[in-house]
Design an enzyme around this catalytic site. Structure first.
Site, PDB file in Angstrom:
ATOM      1  N   GLY A  46      -0.184  -6.323  -0.664  1.00 43.66           N
ATOM      2  CA  GLY A  46      -0.737  -6.127  -1.997  1.00 43.66           C
ATOM      3  C   GLY A  46       0.182  -6.733  -3.038  1.00 43.66           C
ATOM      4  O   GLY A  46       1.390  -6.881  -2.800  1.00 43.66           O
ATOM      5  N   GLN A  51       3.734  -8.491 -11.150  1.00 44.44           N
ATOM      6  CA  GLN A  51       4.799  -8.917 -10.226  1.00 44.44           C
ATOM      7  C   GLN A  51       5.001 -10.430 -10.229  1.00 44.44           C
ATOM      8  O   GLN A  51       5.999 -10.922  -9.719  1.00 44.44           O
ATOM      9  CB  GLN A  51       4.507  -8.429  -8.805  1.00 44.44           C
ATOM     10  CG  GLN A  51       4.560  -6.911  -8.662  1.00 44.44           C
ATOM     11  CD  GLN A  51       4.259  -6.498  -7.236  1.00 44.44           C
ATOM     12  OE1 GLN A  51       3.114  -6.315  -6.870  1.00 44.44           O
ATOM     13  NE2 GLN A  51       5.284  -6.361  -6.421  1.00 44.44           N
ATOM     14  N   CYS A  95       7.906  -2.913  -1.181  1.00 46.67           N
ATOM     15  CA  CYS A  95       7.352  -3.605  -2.340  1.00 46.67           C
ATOM     16  C   CYS A  95       8.008  -4.975  -2.442  1.00 46.67           C
ATOM     17  O   CYS A  95       9.226  -5.081  -2.269  1.00 46.67           O
ATOM     18  CB  CYS A  95       7.632  -2.782  -3.595  1.00 46.67           C
ATOM     19  SG  CYS A  95       7.012  -3.524  -5.106  1.00 46.67           S
ATOM     20  N   LEU A  96       7.201  -5.996  -2.728  1.00 46.44           N
ATOM     21  CA  LEU A  96       7.764  -7.345  -2.828  1.00 46.44           C
ATOM     22  C   LEU A  96       8.739  -7.460  -4.004  1.00 46.44           C
ATOM     23  O   LEU A  96       9.556  -8.374  -4.031  1.00 46.44           O
ATOM     24  CB  LEU A  96       6.639  -8.386  -2.947  1.00 46.44           C
ATOM     25  CG  LEU A  96       5.717  -8.478  -1.718  1.00 46.44           C
ATOM     26  CD1 LEU A  96       4.558  -9.419  -1.974  1.00 46.44           C
ATOM     27  CD2 LEU A  96       6.498  -8.921  -0.476  1.00 46.44           C
ATOM     28  N   HIS A 137      -0.393   2.381  -4.678  1.00 48.42           N
ATOM     29  CA  HIS A 137       0.902   1.733  -4.935  1.00 48.42           C
ATOM     30  C   HIS A 137       0.727   0.594  -5.945  1.00 48.42           C
ATOM     31  O   HIS A 137       1.473   0.496  -6.925  1.00 48.42           O
ATOM     32  CB  HIS A 137       1.473   1.213  -3.605  1.00 48.42           C
ATOM     33  CG  HIS A 137       2.693   0.347  -3.743  1.00 48.42           C
ATOM     34  ND1 HIS A 137       3.903   0.664  -3.164  1.00 48.42           N
ATOM     35  CD2 HIS A 137       2.905  -0.829  -4.394  1.00 48.42           C
ATOM     36  CE1 HIS A 137       4.795  -0.272  -3.462  1.00 48.42           C
ATOM     37  NE2 HIS A 137       4.214  -1.200  -4.193  1.00 48.42           N
ATOM     38  N   GLU A 138      -0.286  -0.246  -5.715  1.00 45.26           N
ATOM     39  CA  GLU A 138      -0.505  -1.391  -6.615  1.00 45.26           C
ATOM     40  C   GLU A 138      -0.936  -0.930  -8.006  1.00 45.26           C
ATOM     41  O   GLU A 138      -0.531  -1.509  -9.016  1.00 45.26           O
ATOM     42  CB  GLU A 138      -1.543  -2.351  -6.037  1.00 45.26           C
ATOM     43  CG  GLU A 138      -1.150  -3.005  -4.715  1.00 45.26           C
ATOM     44  CD  GLU A 138       0.236  -3.614  -4.712  1.00 45.26           C
ATOM     45  OE1 GLU A 138       0.688  -4.122  -5.763  1.00 45.26           O
ATOM     46  OE2 GLU A 138       0.905  -3.552  -3.664  1.00 45.26           O
ATOM     47  N   HIS A 141       1.810  -0.144 -10.390  1.00 43.97           N
ATOM     48  CA  HIS A 141       2.429  -1.302 -11.059  1.00 43.97           C
ATOM     49  C   HIS A 141       1.786  -1.567 -12.426  1.00 43.97           C
ATOM     50  O   HIS A 141       2.456  -2.030 -13.348  1.00 43.97           O
ATOM     51  CB  HIS A 141       2.287  -2.568 -10.205  1.00 43.97           C
ATOM     52  CG  HIS A 141       3.288  -2.684  -9.093  1.00 43.97           C
ATOM     53  ND1 HIS A 141       4.642  -2.814  -9.317  1.00 43.97           N
ATOM     54  CD2 HIS A 141       3.135  -2.704  -7.747  1.00 43.97           C
ATOM     55  CE1 HIS A 141       5.281  -2.905  -8.159  1.00 43.97           C
ATOM     56  NE2 HIS A 141       4.383  -2.837  -7.185  1.00 43.97           N
TER      57      HIS A 141
HETATM   58 NI    NI Z   1       4.837  -2.998  -5.144  1.00 42.40          NI
END
Ligand code: NI
Length: 174
Positions: A46, A51, A95-96, A137-138, A141
């Site tokens: 995701g 991000q 998480c990226l 989670h996304e 953000h």
């Molecule tokens: Ni993340």
């Protein structure tokens, strides 16, 4: 195909609240395509637009994480949780934007999300298990929130400190 640079902690942009999309334009569809390329390349399951530095309420997700599952790219604008289960579960999240760090986070087991599709249609999505975790989670953000915020202050401070040091070393080296 375009791979976009992913911003990481402690970049302050990750704390920004993202703006809703009034209409999905070709430009936003292109951003979503580039985000999918970026997510698959990373690889990740995701990615939120912030991000890659765009504070708009856009997520891309592919929760078909098992090798024998066909790819299932999803593009989601303006997501809203309209129902969530009281029952929760724990998943080990990463998480990226928080490289090489993983921790268990507790979230509702299922949720229903209303969103705008890339064709400007209002849709609803029933999410369970892994998909429910990924979408929640996304969505965090979009509020400038990250999974490390669910951890104890001690654990969070430790990972932020480590990533801040790495970012400083990288800046000095280049
Ligand atoms: Ni993340």
């Amino acid at each position: 195909m375009a791979i976009l640079p992913i911003i990481t902690v402690p970049d302050k942009r990750l704390r920004k609240i993202s703006e809703p999309v009034s209409q999905v334009t070709d430009e936003l569809r292109q951003l979503a395509e580039d985000m999918l390329d970026t997510m698959y390349d990373a690889p990740g399951v995701g990615l939120a637009a912030i991000q890659v530095g765009h504070p708009v309420r856009l997520l891309v997700i592919d929760a078909a994480n098992k090798e024998d599952m066909p790819p299932n790219p999803m593009v989601i604008f303006n997501p809203e949780i309209i129902a969530a289960s009281e029952e929760t579960n724990f998943y080990e999240e990463g998480c990226l934007s928080v490289p090489e760090y993983f921790a268990d986070v507790e979230r509702p087991l299922t949720c229903t999300v209303r969103y705008l599709s890339k064709d400007n249609e209002q849709k609803e999505l029933e999410c369970t298990d892994f998909l429910a975790t990924v979408i929640q989670h996304e969505m965090d953000h979009l509020e400038g929130k990250m999974f490390i915020d669910y951890l104890s202050k001690l654990k969070r401070d430790r990972v932020v400190k480590k990533l801040t040091k790495q970012a400083r070393e990288k800046a000095t080296a280049s």
